[in-house]
Design a protein around this motif. Structure first.
Motif, short mmCIF file in Angstrom:
data_model
loop_
_atom_site.label_atom_id
_atom_site.label_comp_id
_atom_site.label_asym_id
_atom_site.label_seq_id
_atom_site.Cartn_x
_atom_site.Cartn_y
_atom_site.Cartn_z
N ASN A 1 -35.98 -56.36 -29.12
CA ASN A 1 -36.40 -55.03 -29.56
C ASN A 1 -35.34 -53.96 -29.31
N TRP B 1 -31.84 -50.87 -37.17
CA TRP B 1 -32.90 -51.67 -36.54
C TRP B 1 -34.26 -51.36 -37.16
N CYS C 1 -45.07 -54.06 -35.06
CA CYS C 1 -43.71 -53.84 -34.55
C CYS C 1 -42.76 -54.74 -35.31
N GLN D 1 -43.60 -47.66 -39.04
CA GLN D 1 -42.29 -48.25 -38.76
C GLN D 1 -42.10 -49.64 -39.34
N GLY E 1 -48.93 -51.80 -23.60
CA GLY E 1 -49.00 -52.27 -24.98
C GLY E 1 -49.31 -53.75 -25.12
N TYR F 1 -40.18 -56.08 -34.44
CA TYR F 1 -39.64 -57.16 -33.61
C TYR F 1 -40.74 -57.99 -32.94
N THR G 1 -48.79 -55.72 -27.63
CA THR G 1 -47.96 -55.63 -28.81
C THR G 1 -48.42 -56.55 -29.94
N ASN H 1 -32.21 -54.86 -27.48
CA ASN H 1 -30.90 -55.47 -27.30
C ASN H 1 -30.36 -55.41 -25.87
N ARG I 1 -30.82 -47.70 -18.60
CA ARG I 1 -30.59 -46.89 -19.80
C ARG I 1 -31.62 -45.75 -19.91
N PRO J 1 -31.15 -46.64 -37.32
CA PRO J 1 -31.72 -46.90 -38.65
C PRO J 1 -31.46 -48.32 -39.13
N GLY K 1 -30.64 -41.20 -28.81
CA GLY K 1 -31.97 -40.86 -29.31
C GLY K 1 -32.49 -39.58 -28.68
N SER L 1 -44.25 -52.96 -23.37
CA SER L 1 -44.74 -53.90 -24.39
C SER L 1 -45.06 -55.25 -23.76
N CYS L 2 -45.84 -56.04 -24.50
CA CYS L 2 -46.14 -57.44 -24.15
C CYS L 2 -46.92 -57.57 -22.84
N HIS M 1 -53.00 -53.52 -30.11
CA HIS M 1 -52.92 -53.92 -31.52
C HIS M 1 -54.10 -54.86 -31.79
N ASP N 1 -45.85 -45.86 -35.04
CA ASP N 1 -46.14 -47.30 -34.94
C ASP N 1 -46.71 -47.80 -36.27
N HIS O 1 -52.78 -49.40 -25.23
CA HIS O 1 -52.15 -49.43 -26.57
C HIS O 1 -52.41 -50.83 -27.12
#
Ligand code: HMG
Ligand code: MG
Length: 300
Positions: A110, A53, A238, A17, A175, A240, A177, A112, A121, A51, A84, A141-142, A207, A14, A205
């Motif tokens: 982030n 993104w 992040c 990146q 997170g 994004y 974020t 797609n 997924r 890579p 991944g 996140s968020c 920020h 984090d 998490h």
């Protein structure tokens, strides 16, 4: 309240990146190896993402091949899809992390896909991990706000957290974020999620964009959370999440916890040295107040 708190160091992932400058593999490897000698039990090492993104994570396979893995230390990597996951397996990762969001817009920006599509997924990724004896972590996140949608209903955070937990993630990292959360809202959000997911399986998490991360961690500790993601020197953001600053600085969290009677097993002085070293390497002032104070004291 427990006296033991687990720190998940996310600086090498984090933290790095979002860097604009190219950071060579040797520096990433040195950062991870130095962090592994502080007593940290978990050092997130990179991400097997596109890579295009996130260019900064492109060399995660080389980093994973070169780090000096210590027994008892876990080196998680992010895996957004089966591609991944295959990368993580080839790199012999012991832990992978899928990363979803409580905000539709952030999910699209982030990774797609919609939130629902992301869950579809992630399922084969988490199932493959289970079959291979690899631990799977889940990020949401968020949880306290989105850079595109603003406030996010708590029920969305609960729904995504529960889905990831039921999928088989051993831990759900909540997170903030863009660091907009405040302690009162963090408490209410955690309480709601903890009604569906055991609080022992939750991590914080935070920020530090609005300077609220330490207060939020304290609030989360009061709600029973015992695992926190932190980034040495407060590196990060992040790509994004425009304007998002780094994670809470690991050394600031360790200073607060040790001073309050908690144990983390982490050597604060070593962390401060690493914080000064990586900040100098990146040509910036540490975002950690503790490192800044300690550096000033050393120069008196
Ligand atoms: P996409 O474009 O929809 O995917 O991206 P695609 O399947 O159509 O593939 C597009 C291209 O990417 C193809 O290459 C694929 O081979 C390649 P091309 O044919 O164009 O040359 N590709 C990959 N390459 C390497 N590794 C992979 C991979 N998958 C596809 N795994 C995708 C979808 C998920 C790949 C993309 O959106 C992505 O990589 N997103 C990652 C974004 C990211 O890493 N964000 C930062 C981490 S999350 C975060 O920081 C928040 C967190 O800290 C918590 C918090 O603070 O809230 C965790
Ligand atoms: Mg983050």
């Amino acid at each position: 309240m427990t006296s033991n708190i687990n720190i998940v160091e996310v600086g090498p992932r984090d933290g790095l990146q979002n860097e604009k400058q190219t950071i060579d593999v040797a520096t990433k490897v040195e950062l991870i190896d130095r962090l592994s000698s502080t007593g940290l039990a978990t050092v997130e090492a990179g991400a097997f993402v596109s890579p295009k993104w996130v260019p900064q994570m492109a060399a995660t396979d080389a980093v994973m091949a070169q780090i000096n893995r210590k027994q008892g230390i876990s080196y998680p990597v992010l895996t957004p899809n089966m591609r991944g996951y295959d990368g993580a397996r080839t790199a012999k990762a012991d832990t992978i992390a899928v990363f979803g969001a409580a905000s539709e817009s952030f999910s699209q920006k982030n990774i797609n896909v919609s939130i629902e599509e992301s869950m579809e997924r992630f399922k084969p990724v988490v199932n493959a991990a289970k079959a291979d004896g690899v631990r799977a972590r889940g990020y949401v996140s968020c949880v306290l706000g989105c850079p595109y949608e603003g406030d996010i209903p708590v029920k969305n955070v609960v729904r995504v957290s529960k889905a990831l937990y039921e999928m088989g993630c051993y831990e759900i990292s909540l997170g903030d974020t863009i660091g907009v959360g405040v302690a009162g809202k963090a408490k209410a959000m955690i309480r709601a999620v903890a009604s569906e997911v055991p609080v022992t399986a939750l991590a914080g998490h935070f920020h530090d964009t609005y300077g609220q991360s330490l207060a939020n961690i304290w609030a989360a500790v009061e709600e029973g959370i015992t695992t926190f993601d932190c980034s040495v020197s407060g590196l990060g953001g992040c790509p994004y999440a425009p304007g998002a600053s780094g994670n809470v600085a690991t050394e600031d969290v360790v200073y607060m916890l040790h001073g309050s009677g908690f144990e983390t097993g982490v050597d604060l002085e070593k962390l401060i040295d690493i914080s000064g070293w990586i900040s100098a390497k990146l040509g910036r002032t540490p975002a950690s107040k503790v490192t800044m104070a300690r550096q000033a004291a050393r120069n008196i």
